[in-house]
Design an enzyme around this catalytic site. Sequence first.
Site, PDB file in Angstrom:
ATOM      1  N   TYR A 174     -22.040 -30.882 -37.676  1.00 52.05           N
ATOM      2  CA  TYR A 174     -20.714 -30.284 -37.639  1.00 52.05           C
ATOM      3  C   TYR A 174     -20.473 -29.406 -38.853  1.00 52.05           C
ATOM      4  CZ  TYR A 174     -18.846 -33.576 -41.132  1.00 52.05           C
ATOM      5  OH  TYR A 174     -18.605 -34.276 -42.293  1.00 52.05           O
ATOM      6  N   ARG A 192     -25.349 -23.011 -43.196  1.00 52.50           N
ATOM      7  CA  ARG A 192     -25.626 -24.460 -43.301  1.00 52.50           C
ATOM      8  C   ARG A 192     -25.748 -25.090 -41.920  1.00 52.50           C
ATOM      9  NH1 ARG A 192     -21.691 -28.121 -46.739  1.00 52.50           N
ATOM     10  NH2 ARG A 192     -20.327 -27.673 -44.976  1.00 52.50           N
ATOM     11  N   ARG A 228     -29.520 -42.525 -21.155  1.00 59.64           N
ATOM     12  CA  ARG A 228     -29.680 -42.869 -22.574  1.00 59.64           C
ATOM     13  C   ARG A 228     -31.145 -43.150 -22.867  1.00 59.64           C
ATOM     14  NH1 ARG A 228     -29.820 -47.568 -25.758  1.00 59.64           N
ATOM     15  NH2 ARG A 228     -28.956 -47.288 -27.836  1.00 59.64           N
ATOM     16  N   LYS A 232     -25.763 -32.154 -42.239  1.00 60.47           N
ATOM     17  CA  LYS A 232     -24.347 -32.489 -42.019  1.00 60.47           C
ATOM     18  C   LYS A 232     -24.163 -33.107 -40.626  1.00 60.47           C
ATOM     19  CE  LYS A 232     -19.786 -30.456 -42.884  1.00 60.47           C
ATOM     20  NZ  LYS A 232     -19.286 -31.548 -43.688  1.00 60.47           N
ATOM     21  N   GLU A 282     -21.920 -38.454 -54.542  1.00 58.78           N
ATOM     22  CA  GLU A 282     -20.807 -37.544 -54.200  1.00 58.78           C
ATOM     23  C   GLU A 282     -19.631 -38.376 -53.706  1.00 58.78           C
ATOM     24  OE1 GLU A 282     -22.175 -34.985 -50.971  1.00 58.78           O
ATOM     25  OE2 GLU A 282     -23.416 -36.604 -50.224  1.00 58.78           O
ATOM     26  N   LEU A 303     -24.814 -33.639 -49.752  1.00 55.75           N
ATOM     27  CA  LEU A 303     -24.573 -32.460 -48.919  1.00 55.75           C
ATOM     28  C   LEU A 303     -24.491 -31.230 -49.830  1.00 55.75           C
ATOM     29  CD1 LEU A 303     -23.992 -31.698 -45.915  1.00 55.75           C
ATOM     30  CD2 LEU A 303     -21.658 -31.357 -46.670  1.00 55.75           C
TER      31      LEU A 303
HETATM   32  N1  PMP Z   1     -20.247 -33.951 -49.462  1.00 59.34           N
HETATM   33  C1  PMP Z   1     -19.954 -34.564 -48.308  1.00 59.34           C
HETATM   34  C2  PMP Z   1     -20.552 -35.895 -48.019  1.00 59.34           C
HETATM   35  C3  PMP Z   1     -19.085 -33.944 -47.377  1.00 59.34           C
HETATM   36  O1  PMP Z   1     -18.802 -34.548 -46.213  1.00 59.34           O
HETATM   37  C4  PMP Z   1     -18.502 -32.694 -47.705  1.00 59.34           C
HETATM   38  C5  PMP Z   1     -17.540 -32.019 -46.784  1.00 59.34           C
HETATM   39  N2  PMP Z   1     -18.041 -31.749 -45.548  1.00 59.34           N
HETATM   40  C6  PMP Z   1     -18.848 -32.096 -48.928  1.00 59.34           C
HETATM   41  C7  PMP Z   1     -19.729 -32.758 -49.781  1.00 59.34           C
HETATM   42  C8  PMP Z   1     -18.298 -30.758 -49.322  1.00 59.34           C
HETATM   43  O2  PMP Z   1     -18.894 -29.721 -48.592  1.00 59.34           O
HETATM   44  P1  PMP Z   1     -18.107 -28.371 -48.288  1.00 59.34           P
HETATM   45  O3  PMP Z   1     -17.711 -27.819 -49.610  1.00 59.34           O
HETATM   46  O4  PMP Z   1     -19.094 -27.527 -47.604  1.00 59.34           O
HETATM   47  O5  PMP Z   1     -16.933 -28.746 -47.455  1.00 59.34           O
END
Ligand code: PMP
Length: 311
Positions: A58, A77, A126, A175, A207, A231
Amino acid sequence: MVAGLDDAALWAQDHADARGNQGDIMTRTVYVNGDYLPEDQATVSIFDRGFLMADGVYEVVSVLDGKLLDFEGHLVRLKRSLNELAMDNPLSDDDYLAAFRGLVERNALADGLVYLQVTRGNPGDRDFAYPAAGTRPTVVMFTQAKPGLADNPAAQTGWRVISIEDQRWSRRDIKTVQLLYPSMAKMEAKAQGVDDAWMVEDGVVTEGTSNNAYIVRNGAIVTRALSNDILHGITRAAVLRFAAEAQMQVEERSFTIAEAQAADEAFITSASAFVMPVVEIDGAAIGTGQVGPVARRLREIYLEESRKAAI
Ligand code: PMP
């Protein structure tokens, strides 16, 4: 129970809040596999691998004044996530842009976000094995209105966060829609009366639940280096670029919760929170316990530059 409201009215009120207070006035138009539909007519198969296996990726793109922020970065991305999972990319870049704009327009969205999800689709049953070639990926997009998104009052006071062990899988650079652990971490933060959780692995911060984490020490901005452990935030890339352009020092390295608690400032970045100051970690105030000048300035620069480049 709010006096004078029956169950139906309460439901409508809850629903309206979840949609940015528009739910009872208008029905959203959403996108499913090329069609624009009222949200209550949009469906996906129970055999969809996104539903059964969390086999999907996503993106979330912010909208300010009806324009898309950092759209190209999110598209790059998305394609990387699809590629890492050997999933077909069902649309061209132009098709994605047209659909994003189509939704912004149809929903008269001024401030808010567009959510995009691509799954490996519906193989008709499935099975752990990926479906045979030719199974059409499912593409779903919808908007969420967030009036005043850029003026979030939380940016004036900052977030309070807790630390929590990072128990996610080891490909956090993709993601995917497997968001159960970040949801659990968010619930733990809520249970402790704070805004978010910073996840910790091997003694260092990875994070936030849905954002990248930073501290400021002696004028330098410190954030974890890119790897499969986090991410690769689109907002992170933009903010580090703006910081370098403003002659601010950036150190891409890991840090502990203890170092963060002793830092001058802390903040997070994400597409929907932009730059959000963090003023407390595990009950310890960061610096003065107030929003610091670096986070404040970076938020201003990010919003100003992103608005200028929005499409
Ligand atoms: N880390 C994680 C785990 C996230 O889910 C997100 C947001 N999607 C981010 C960092 C920040 O990424 P972005 O700046 O692309 O929204």
